[in-house]
Motif scaffolding. Structure first.
Motif, PDB file in Angstrom:
ATOM      1  N   ALA A 190       0.721  -1.046  -0.022  1.00 38.17           N
ATOM      2  CA  ALA A 190      -0.115  -0.044  -0.212  1.00 38.17           C
ATOM      3  C   ALA A 190       0.755   1.222   0.135  1.00 38.17           C
ATOM      4  N   GLN A 191       2.133   1.251   0.783  1.00 39.45           N
ATOM      5  CA  GLN A 191       2.684   2.399   0.621  1.00 39.45           C
ATOM      6  C   GLN A 191       3.441   2.685  -0.471  1.00 39.45           C
ATOM      7  N   GLU A 192       3.858   1.652  -1.222  1.00 37.02           N
ATOM      8  CA  GLU A 192       4.279   1.858  -2.672  1.00 37.02           C
ATOM      9  C   GLU A 192       3.488   2.324  -3.565  1.00 37.02           C
ATOM     10  N   LEU A 193       2.119   1.778  -3.475  1.00 35.95           N
ATOM     11  CA  LEU A 193       1.094   2.334  -4.333  1.00 35.95           C
ATOM     12  C   LEU A 193       0.859   3.743  -3.911  1.00 35.95           C
ATOM     13  N   GLY A 194       0.701   4.327  -2.743  1.00 35.74           N
ATOM     14  CA  GLY A 194       0.544   5.495  -2.672  1.00 35.74           C
ATOM     15  C   GLY A 194       1.599   6.753  -3.025  1.00 35.74           C
ATOM     16  N   GLN A 195       2.776   6.090  -3.135  1.00 42.47           N
ATOM     17  CA  GLN A 195       3.783   6.920  -3.850  1.00 42.47           C
ATOM     18  C   GLN A 195       3.945   7.301  -5.196  1.00 42.47           C
ATOM     19  N   GLU A 196       2.809   6.476  -5.872  1.00 43.15           N
ATOM     20  CA  GLU A 196       2.909   6.584  -7.369  1.00 43.15           C
ATOM     21  C   GLU A 196       1.884   7.876  -7.730  1.00 43.15           C
ATOM     22  N   ARG A 197       2.133   7.975  -8.947  1.00 39.70           N
ATOM     23  CA  ARG A 197       1.086   9.099  -9.612  1.00 39.70           C
ATOM     24  C   ARG A 197      -0.108   8.319 -10.157  1.00 39.70           C
ATOM     25  N   TRP A 198      -1.209   8.874  -9.526  1.00 38.01           N
ATOM     26  CA  TRP A 198      -2.734   8.105 -10.027  1.00 38.01           C
ATOM     27  C   TRP A 198      -3.309   9.066 -11.094  1.00 38.01           C
ATOM     28  N   LEU A 199      -3.820   8.272 -12.100  1.00 35.75           N
ATOM     29  CA  LEU A 199      -4.653   8.727 -13.044  1.00 35.75           C
ATOM     30  C   LEU A 199      -6.094   8.738 -12.600  1.00 35.75           C
ATOM     31  N   LEU A 200      -7.061   9.609 -12.437  1.00 32.42           N
ATOM     32  CA  LEU A 200      -8.173   9.515 -11.603  1.00 32.42           C
ATOM     33  C   LEU A 200      -9.376  10.027 -12.449  1.00 32.42           C
ATOM     34  N   ARG A 260      -0.568  -3.751 -23.714  1.00 32.98           N
ATOM     35  CA  ARG A 260      -0.299  -2.494 -23.326  1.00 32.98           C
ATOM     36  C   ARG A 260      -0.344  -1.936 -22.041  1.00 32.98           C
ATOM     37  N   LEU A 261      -1.224  -2.827 -21.418  1.00 27.09           N
ATOM     38  CA  LEU A 261      -1.306  -2.781 -19.709  1.00 27.09           C
ATOM     39  C   LEU A 261      -1.236  -4.151 -19.166  1.00 27.09           C
ATOM     40  N   VAL A 262      -0.977  -4.070 -17.900  1.00 26.30           N
ATOM     41  CA  VAL A 262      -0.798  -5.236 -17.081  1.00 26.30           C
ATOM     42  C   VAL A 262      -1.439  -4.999 -15.818  1.00 26.30           C
ATOM     43  N   VAL A 263      -2.261  -5.903 -15.301  1.00 21.92           N
ATOM     44  CA  VAL A 263      -2.546  -5.775 -13.829  1.00 21.92           C
ATOM     45  C   VAL A 263      -1.492  -5.920 -12.680  1.00 21.92           C
ATOM     46  N   LEU A 264      -1.564  -5.085 -12.069  1.00 23.43           N
ATOM     47  CA  LEU A 264      -0.394  -5.051 -10.722  1.00 23.43           C
ATOM     48  C   LEU A 264      -0.994  -5.964  -9.638  1.00 23.43           C
ATOM     49  N   GLN A 265      -0.171  -6.785  -9.383  1.00 20.23           N
ATOM     50  CA  GLN A 265      -0.318  -7.534  -8.247  1.00 20.23           C
ATOM     51  C   GLN A 265      -0.040  -6.803  -6.822  1.00 20.23           C
ATOM     52  N   THR A 266      -1.049  -6.754  -5.747  1.00 17.44           N
ATOM     53  CA  THR A 266      -0.753  -5.795  -4.846  1.00 17.44           C
ATOM     54  C   THR A 266      -1.428  -6.797  -3.580  1.00 17.44           C
ATOM     55  N   ALA A 267      -0.934  -5.924  -2.278  1.00 16.96           N
ATOM     56  CA  ALA A 267      -1.322  -6.460  -0.988  1.00 16.96           C
ATOM     57  C   ALA A 267      -2.708  -5.982  -0.581  1.00 16.96           C
ATOM     58  N   LEU A 268      -3.382  -5.389  -1.575  1.00 11.33           N
ATOM     59  CA  LEU A 268      -4.822  -4.849  -1.147  1.00 11.33           C
ATOM     60  C   LEU A 268      -5.831  -6.077  -1.408  1.00 11.33           C
ATOM     61  N   PRO A 269      -6.881  -6.129  -0.671  1.00 10.57           N
ATOM     62  CA  PRO A 269      -7.985  -6.863  -0.774  1.00 10.57           C
ATOM     63  C   PRO A 269      -8.671  -6.678  -2.143  1.00 10.57           C
ATOM     64  N   PRO A 270      -9.506  -7.729  -2.529  1.00  8.17           N
ATOM     65  CA  PRO A 270     -10.024  -7.602  -3.910  1.00  8.17           C
ATOM     66  C   PRO A 270     -11.055  -6.394  -3.814  1.00  8.17           C
ATOM     67  N   LEU A 271     -10.955  -5.612  -5.011  1.00  9.52           N
ATOM     68  CA  LEU A 271     -11.913  -4.413  -5.280  1.00  9.52           C
ATOM     69  C   LEU A 271     -12.970  -4.570  -6.151  1.00  9.52           C
ATOM     70  N   ASP A 272     -14.079  -5.032  -5.575  1.00  2.91           N
ATOM     71  CA  ASP A 272     -15.385  -5.269  -6.422  1.00  2.91           C
ATOM     72  C   ASP A 272     -16.218  -3.923  -5.887  1.00  2.91           C
ATOM     73  N   ARG A 273     -17.194  -3.746  -6.827  1.00  3.37           N
ATOM     74  CA  ARG A 273     -17.903  -2.752  -6.812  1.00  3.37           C
ATOM     75  C   ARG A 273     -19.344  -3.207  -7.425  1.00  3.37           C
ATOM     76  N   ALA A 274     -20.539  -2.478  -6.852  1.00  4.09           N
ATOM     77  CA  ALA A 274     -21.941  -2.920  -7.614  1.00  4.09           C
ATOM     78  C   ALA A 274     -22.246  -2.056  -8.704  1.00  4.09           C
ATOM     79  N   PHE A 275     -22.832  -2.608  -9.682  1.00  2.76           N
ATOM     80  CA  PHE A 275     -23.618  -1.759 -10.405  1.00  2.76           C
ATOM     81  C   PHE A 275     -25.120  -1.826 -10.159  1.00  2.76           C
ATOM     82  N   TYR A 276     -25.752  -0.565 -10.330  1.00  2.00           N
ATOM     83  CA  TYR A 276     -27.141  -0.208  -9.856  1.00  2.00           C
ATOM     84  C   TYR A 276     -28.011   0.150 -10.785  1.00  2.00           C
ATOM     85  N   ARG A 277     -29.178  -0.298 -10.993  1.00  2.00           N
ATOM     86  CA  ARG A 277     -30.288   0.136 -11.867  1.00  2.00           C
ATOM     87  C   ARG A 277     -31.169   1.088 -11.230  1.00  2.00           C
ATOM     88  N   ILE A 278     -31.250   2.246 -11.673  1.00  2.00           N
ATOM     89  CA  ILE A 278     -32.287   3.213 -11.050  1.00  2.00           C
ATOM     90  C   ILE A 278     -33.420   3.759 -12.170  1.00  2.00           C
TER      91      ILE A 278
END
Length: 297
Positions: A190-200, A260-278
């Motif tokens: 997490a510390q290494e990730l936090g030091q990187e530049r993030w595109l948001l 052109r991209l690779v998925v980084l292996q990290t020590a973070l838990p899985p990052l899942d999110r829900a889609f919603y219908r409104i």
């Protein structure tokens, strides 16, 4: 019943466009007839609906109270016309000619095209008008009843909407193949990730809200950040080494396949999110719209 749909149509057009002249051109109707219908409505309700500010008509408190009710009534009338083929020369068809849907960026660009193609192969007479925006823009469109349903990738905090889960999405942290974190040979901390530049993404997008909720508690903040208001821009920037990003797996699948991209292996838990219908609380779904939303993801 003394109140007419034509009066509500004229009122809604004036409320949106700010003058009887513009409203008359959009309906279309003569300016004098438009003004007379608006005056008749105000007389019937016993209260003015607009404040006259120069040449513009601005909704007052009474007009704002009527606006949503007028939209609901007009929307219901339009649904009846669509469902029974009124005005399209095909009264034997009970299917609406047009589905209006709002979708946030990831869903609109990477999930819905295949669903729409599937529906139109089965029902070629159905047209789909999809509006793509960030989560808040889609919510606003549903609240104004400008679309029949919305599909979003972030929580919805607005009253007056029926919100239901609509599947899940896996988020992944990605980088260019030659990025230092991609060649560590171990999971990035997490510390290494936090030091990187993030595109948001921009504030208001479902992806950005998710990152703020799921990543910041682990990273403690983004030390360096570049905000790009489009997923494709973030993908391309990440692939060129501008920084790292966290995006939907379905959004980056093409770039992963191309290497052109690779998925980084990290020590973070899985990052899942829900889609919603409104949908608006006063809105009902047609059979084709229900079929579109219920197709297997």
């Amino acid at each position: 019943m003394r109140l007419t749909l034509r009066q509500l149509q004229i009122f809604s057009a004036v409320a949106e466009l700010g003058s009887t002249t513009a409203a008359a051109a959009s309906i279309p109707l003569s300016q004098s007839a438009t003004s007379a219908a608006l005056a008749e409505l105000e007389s019937l309700l016993g209260a003015p609906l607009f404040d006259r500010v120069g040449k513009r008509l601005v909704l007052n408190e009474t007009g704002r109270a009527l606006q949503l009710r007028a939209r609901v009534a007009l929307n219901a009338a339009m649904e009846i016309e669509r469902d029974f083929g009124v005005g399209d020369g095909d009264r034997d068809s009970f299917l609406p000619a047009l589905i209006r849907i709002g979708a946030s960026t990831t869903i609109g660009n990477y999930v819905m095209p295949a669903r729409i193609a599937h529906l139109q192969r089965e029902q070629p007479d159905i047209a789909v008008d999809m509006r793509i925006g960030n989560t808040q823009e889609v919510v606003n469109a549903v609240l104004r009843m400008e679309v029949d349903a919305g599909l979003i990738e972030g929580p919805c905090h607005s009253e007056g909407l029926d919100v239901q889960p609509w599947g899940t999405d896996r988020m992944v942290i990605v980088a260019a193949p030659d990025h230092p974190l991609a060649t560590l040979g171990r999971p990035a901390t997490a510390q290494e990730l936090g030091q990187e530049r993030w595109l948001l993404r921009e504030i208001g997008s479902g992806t950005r809200e998710l990152l703020d909720q799921l990543l910041l508690p682990h990273l403690g903040g983004f030390a360096l950040a570049t905000q790009l208001g489009d997923t494709e821009a973030i993908k391309q920037g990440t692939a060129t080494g501008l920084g790292i990003s966290c995006l939907s797996l379905c959004a980056v699948g093409d770039q992963l396949a191309l290497g052109r991209l690779v998925v980084l292996q990290t020590a973070l838990p899985p990052l899942d999110r829900a889609f919603y219908r409104i949908r608006h609380q006063f809105k009902s779904f047609s059979a084709p719209l229900s079929a579109l939303l219920e197709l297997e993801q």
